[in-house]
Design an enzyme around this catalytic site. Sequence first.
Site, PDB file in Angstrom:
ATOM      1  N   ARG A 208     -16.266  18.917  87.070  1.00 59.38           N
ATOM      2  CA  ARG A 208     -15.302  19.994  86.762  1.00 59.38           C
ATOM      3  C   ARG A 208     -15.901  21.350  87.135  1.00 59.38           C
ATOM      4  O   ARG A 208     -15.226  22.211  87.699  1.00 59.38           O
ATOM      5  CB  ARG A 208     -14.910  19.954  85.272  1.00 59.38           C
ATOM      6  CG  ARG A 208     -13.961  18.819  84.924  1.00 59.38           C
ATOM      7  CD  ARG A 208     -13.444  18.927  83.486  1.00 59.38           C
ATOM      8  NE  ARG A 208     -14.430  18.539  82.499  1.00 59.38           N
ATOM      9  CZ  ARG A 208     -14.570  17.303  82.016  1.00 59.38           C
ATOM     10  NH1 ARG A 208     -13.772  16.324  82.409  1.00 59.38           N
ATOM     11  NH2 ARG A 208     -15.490  17.037  81.106  1.00 59.38           N
ATOM     12  N   ASP A 249       0.244  13.424  85.044  1.00 58.77           N
ATOM     13  CA  ASP A 249      -0.272  12.318  84.246  1.00 58.77           C
ATOM     14  C   ASP A 249       0.931  11.533  83.713  1.00 58.77           C
ATOM     15  O   ASP A 249       2.022  12.076  83.566  1.00 58.77           O
ATOM     16  CB  ASP A 249      -1.127  12.824  83.072  1.00 58.77           C
ATOM     17  CG  ASP A 249      -2.094  11.753  82.562  1.00 58.77           C
ATOM     18  OD1 ASP A 249      -3.287  11.807  82.930  1.00 58.77           O
ATOM     19  OD2 ASP A 249      -1.646  10.861  81.824  1.00 58.77           O
ATOM     20  N   SER A 250       0.718  10.247  83.436  1.00 59.04           N
ATOM     21  CA  SER A 250       1.821   9.432  82.923  1.00 59.04           C
ATOM     22  C   SER A 250       1.843   9.413  81.401  1.00 59.04           C
ATOM     23  O   SER A 250       2.663   8.728  80.803  1.00 59.04           O
ATOM     24  CB  SER A 250       1.714   8.007  83.473  1.00 59.04           C
ATOM     25  OG  SER A 250       0.468   7.455  83.126  1.00 59.04           O
ATOM     26  N   ASP A 304      -8.517  11.462  90.057  1.00 57.18           N
ATOM     27  CA  ASP A 304      -9.464  10.878  89.085  1.00 57.18           C
ATOM     28  C   ASP A 304      -8.757   9.782  88.287  1.00 57.18           C
ATOM     29  O   ASP A 304      -8.495   9.933  87.093  1.00 57.18           O
ATOM     30  CB  ASP A 304      -9.991  11.996  88.164  1.00 57.18           C
ATOM     31  CG  ASP A 304     -11.086  11.492  87.225  1.00 57.18           C
ATOM     32  OD1 ASP A 304     -11.708  10.459  87.534  1.00 57.18           O
ATOM     33  OD2 ASP A 304     -11.307  12.147  86.188  1.00 57.18           O
ATOM     34  N   CYS A 344     -14.119   5.386  88.775  1.00 53.69           N
ATOM     35  CA  CYS A 344     -14.985   5.112  87.612  1.00 53.69           C
ATOM     36  C   CYS A 344     -15.056   3.608  87.377  1.00 53.69           C
ATOM     37  O   CYS A 344     -15.374   3.155  86.287  1.00 53.69           O
ATOM     38  CB  CYS A 344     -14.484   5.843  86.374  1.00 53.69           C
ATOM     39  SG  CYS A 344     -12.841   5.364  85.863  1.00 53.69           S
TER      40      CYS A 344
END
Length: 400
Positions: A208, A249-250, A304, A344
């Site tokens: 970040r 975002d969901s 991400d 990730c």
Amino acid sequence: MKIIRLRVGKERSLQRRHPWVFDSAIAKGSADAGETVRIESSEGQFLAWAAFSPNSKIRARVWSFDESQRIDAAFFQARLSEAVAARHWFHIDSDACRLVHAESDGLPGLVVDRYGDTLVAQFGSAGVERWKPVLIDALLAATGLTKLYERSDTSSRKLEGLSPSTGWLKGQASGPTQRVLREHQWRLALDVATGHKTGFYLDQRDSRQRFAEWAAQRQFARVLNCYSYTGGFTVAALVGGAQHVTSIDSSALALELAKANVALNDLAFDAQGQSRADFLDADVNATLRRFLAEGRQFDAIVLDPPKLAPSAAHAERAARAYKDINRLALQLLPPGGVLFTFSCSGGISADLFHKIVASAGIDAGVDGFIAERLGGAPDHPMTINFPEGEYLKGLVVVRR
Ligand code: SAH
């Protein structure tokens, strides 16, 4: 003391100091969940002290390779003190930090994060579950803190035959679970009871910061933050000086917190009163396709996504999903545009991830410079003997 005898030739990974024993490596021996066992080679030679896990494919996790080591309360007090002390060796610009990173800190299955005055722990293996009361006391002693919340609701617990367990362990019987952390030059609100992991993605702290630095240097006009969660990269870009950030975002709950985090840092509007941030409750893949059809472009994009490949077995399907979103993102960048792309997934190596992004570029008809390679923040360390510790990897790609 129960003895676990390995099959012929199965001692090699322990001799290389790898801390796992798989069920397929065991010739004979058994024990209760979390019980300390002595692991021996097929010839009866001592290899390690370990915690037995009767339900897991990872049948034993090593506490120590030293035959003279006793596995008792003093052992856990020492390991926890070492883990906490080691955080002073790293540059961690935040009041929130991972204090214990499981195998990497010699405590397989245990994760502990600190958010200001509050500790959040995940007990993810039969071994640490059995030693839980000792570990709780030792944690408070090693940190001098008094508030400890449990978030033992990870999927790995099921594999260990353990049911979920959450709530306050120490410091308060109930009470607010919201906290505000400070990292670099911004603050972020989170909830240790409902947030992902222990509440937040501390592992992306330094990426970040890099994104804020790129934003400061390049003064991006339009930024797209995909899989924004509670807006960490959004806030970073706005602090850096990006004019406008779209977050996708969901999870409506995550987006609400993202919006609140932008406001918390006083970044919602520019000097002319123009909004600097918008938030889309939507699927990333579908939205990227729509943006492409609409001919939109972004100067910088963050990708991400959640763990698409929890293990190597899922790697192939996950590779297609990673490739798809990376292809779309590369197409949405103008020349000079910057992509911060991450995986990730433990099942996708850094090498494979690079190949996936390369083939996304070929499909997109786009070439790029790899300007930087990124990884987890240093309080999520990997060790030389445990390559599985490397789960988070990122690339900064600049479109040619
Ligand atoms: N970048 C974040 C962490 C991202 S976690 C940070 O720095 O804090 C991954 C996020 O992806 C979660 O918030 C989850 O809600 C979201 N997500 C998962 N699948 C999605 C999808 N198909 N479309 C959009 N968002 C998704």
